[in-house]
Scaffold this active site. Structure first.
Site, PDB file in Angstrom:
ATOM      1  N   GLN A 194      -4.354  -0.867   9.801  1.00 11.17           N
ATOM      2  CA  GLN A 194      -4.309  -2.202   9.216  1.00 11.17           C
ATOM      3  C   GLN A 194      -4.966  -3.219  10.152  1.00 11.17           C
ATOM      4  O   GLN A 194      -4.634  -3.293  11.330  1.00 11.17           O
ATOM      5  CB  GLN A 194      -2.843  -2.590   8.914  1.00 11.17           C
ATOM      6  CG  GLN A 194      -2.682  -3.919   8.224  1.00 11.17           C
ATOM      7  CD  GLN A 194      -3.305  -3.979   6.823  1.00 11.17           C
ATOM      8  OE1 GLN A 194      -3.406  -2.968   6.124  1.00 11.17           O
ATOM      9  NE2 GLN A 194      -3.743  -5.152   6.422  1.00 11.17           N
ATOM     10  N   ASP A 223     -10.735   3.739   4.552  1.00 13.23           N
ATOM     11  CA  ASP A 223     -11.263   2.374   4.417  1.00 13.23           C
ATOM     12  C   ASP A 223     -12.788   2.289   4.585  1.00 13.23           C
ATOM     13  O   ASP A 223     -13.349   1.200   4.452  1.00 13.23           O
ATOM     14  CB  ASP A 223     -10.633   1.472   5.487  1.00 13.23           C
ATOM     15  CG  ASP A 223      -9.307   0.867   5.048  1.00 13.23           C
ATOM     16  OD1 ASP A 223      -9.264   0.302   3.949  1.00 13.23           O
ATOM     17  OD2 ASP A 223      -8.331   0.949   5.811  1.00 13.23           O
ATOM     18  N   LYS A 243       0.827  -1.208   0.000  1.00 13.83           N
ATOM     19  CA  LYS A 243       0.000   0.000   0.000  1.00 13.83           C
ATOM     20  C   LYS A 243       0.865   1.264   0.000  1.00 13.83           C
ATOM     21  O   LYS A 243       0.626   2.183  -0.779  1.00 13.83           O
ATOM     22  CB  LYS A 243      -0.928   0.006   1.227  1.00 13.83           C
ATOM     23  CG  LYS A 243      -2.041  -1.032   1.148  1.00 13.83           C
ATOM     24  CD  LYS A 243      -2.813  -1.103   2.463  1.00 13.83           C
ATOM     25  CE  LYS A 243      -3.819  -2.240   2.442  1.00 13.83           C
ATOM     26  NZ  LYS A 243      -4.551  -2.383   3.703  1.00 13.83           N
TER      27      LYS A 243
HETATM   28  N1  GUN Z   1      -6.914  -6.000   6.433  1.00 16.08           N
HETATM   29  C1  GUN Z   1      -7.370  -6.773   5.442  1.00 16.08           C
HETATM   30  N2  GUN Z   1      -7.908  -6.013   4.473  1.00 16.08           N
HETATM   31  C2  GUN Z   1      -7.792  -4.734   4.863  1.00 16.08           C
HETATM   32  C3  GUN Z   1      -8.172  -3.502   4.288  1.00 16.08           C
HETATM   33  O1  GUN Z   1      -8.740  -3.407   3.196  1.00 16.08           O
HETATM   34  N3  GUN Z   1      -7.867  -2.392   5.010  1.00 16.08           N
HETATM   35  C4  GUN Z   1      -7.251  -2.465   6.215  1.00 16.08           C
HETATM   36  N4  GUN Z   1      -7.025  -1.322   6.857  1.00 16.08           N
HETATM   37  N5  GUN Z   1      -6.895  -3.595   6.788  1.00 16.08           N
HETATM   38  C5  GUN Z   1      -7.168  -4.725   6.103  1.00 16.08           C
END
Ligand code: GUN
Length: 280
Positions: free
Chosen positions: A94, A117, A50
């Site tokens: 996360q 998110d 990311k």
């Molecule tokens: N853990 C698994 N998928 C995601 C996601 O799309 N965003 C975040 N912040 N954590 C995750």
């Protein structure tokens, strides 16, 4: 046919990059704060992917890594500091978090204005109601994949496997809003095969290798594989028995190199959109 998801991810990132350049000319510099707790290997890889993609798109990132013993209160305090930092335009926490931390409380702590998110209940609620809001990253990515391949959802029988707040629930809702007939299956579903066999589109986000086998796939079906697992040899694989199911499908996404990169692109889109809301 195997869908080339990298092409789709690149297109989303390119559009965001152009918007970011315009934003910077107006004096707004997008910055994503990435919060991670503990040492989970998979999370570290996701976070790396990311932040690397953000930097390429022109979004500054800063990682905030906490020991897995951090208290819920301590983590909320750290998020509140980011909420009030004028240089931070987006916050990503996360998931998953250690068991002693209530993820709902952490999601509540993220400012709705910086919530890339769509984890904050206020934002998730707006999304559920179909109000103008951002779309959770994976659901957004899946819709973009279908749009790119001109696969209409209207009137289609769709089976989504997995009812997580991050993937299954938002995707089920988004598909419903696109006029699909949606069945949301999960670990307690009886006779998963009978649902899948009638599906025009299967989205699997269960985290179980080889859960979807060729006998469950209607010829011509579309399969979107959201799973990221390791097979018995330690190799990355999805939820679908790809080798045997692929010849039956009209379209299928691979793992790795499928939904994952498009979800990262969706994060860049959402981060860009939130930075934009600073000027409008
Ligand atoms: N853990 C698994 N998928 C995601 C996601 O799309 N965003 C975040 N912040 N954590 C995750």
């Amino acid at each position: 046919m195997v869908i080339n998801c990298k092409e789709i991810a690149d297109e989303i990132i390119m559009k965001s990059k152009e918007r970011i350049e315009k934003l910077k000319k107006l004096g707004v510099y997008p910055k994503l704060a990435v919060v991670m707790v503990g040492n989970d290997e998979a999370s570290k890889i996701y976070v790396h992917n990311k932040t690397e993609a953000c930097e390429k798109a022109g979004i500054e990132t800063e990682e905030f890594i906490y020991n897995e013993n951090i208290s819920e209160k301590g983590l909320i305090g750290a998020i509140e500091n980011l909420n009030s930092d004028p240089l931070v335009t987006g916050i990503l926490v996360q998931m998953p978090l250690p068991k002693h931390i209530d993820e709902t409380e952490i999601c509540r702590a993220i400012s709705p204005k910086k919530d890339v998110d769509v984890f904050n209940p206020q934002n998730f609620g707006s999304f559920m109601l179909g109000n103008k809001s951002l779309i959770p990253c994976t659901a957004y990515g899946i819709i973009k994949i279908l749009e790119y391949k001109e696969i209409s959802l209207s009137g289609k029988n769709c089976v989504i496997i997995g009812r997580s707040n991050i993937v299954g629930k938002p995707t089920a809702l988004l598909f419903t809003n696109h006029d699909a007939t949606v069945t949301l299956c999960h670990s307690k579903t009886k006779d998963l095969k009978s649902f899948c066999m009638n599906a025009d589109i299967i989205v699997s986000a269960a985290g179980v290798p080889k859960l979807v086998t060729k006998d469950m796939v209607k010829p011509g079906a579309v399969i979107i594989d959201v799973g990221i697992n390791r097979d018995e040899n330690g190799k990355i694989c999805g939820d679908v028995d790809f080798e045997n199911a692929e010849p039956l499908c009209s379209y299928i996404t691979p793992v790795p190199g499928g939904v994952g990169p498009v979800t990262v692109a969706a994060l860049i889109n959402n981060t860009t959109e939130l930075a934009y809301s600073k000027i409008i």
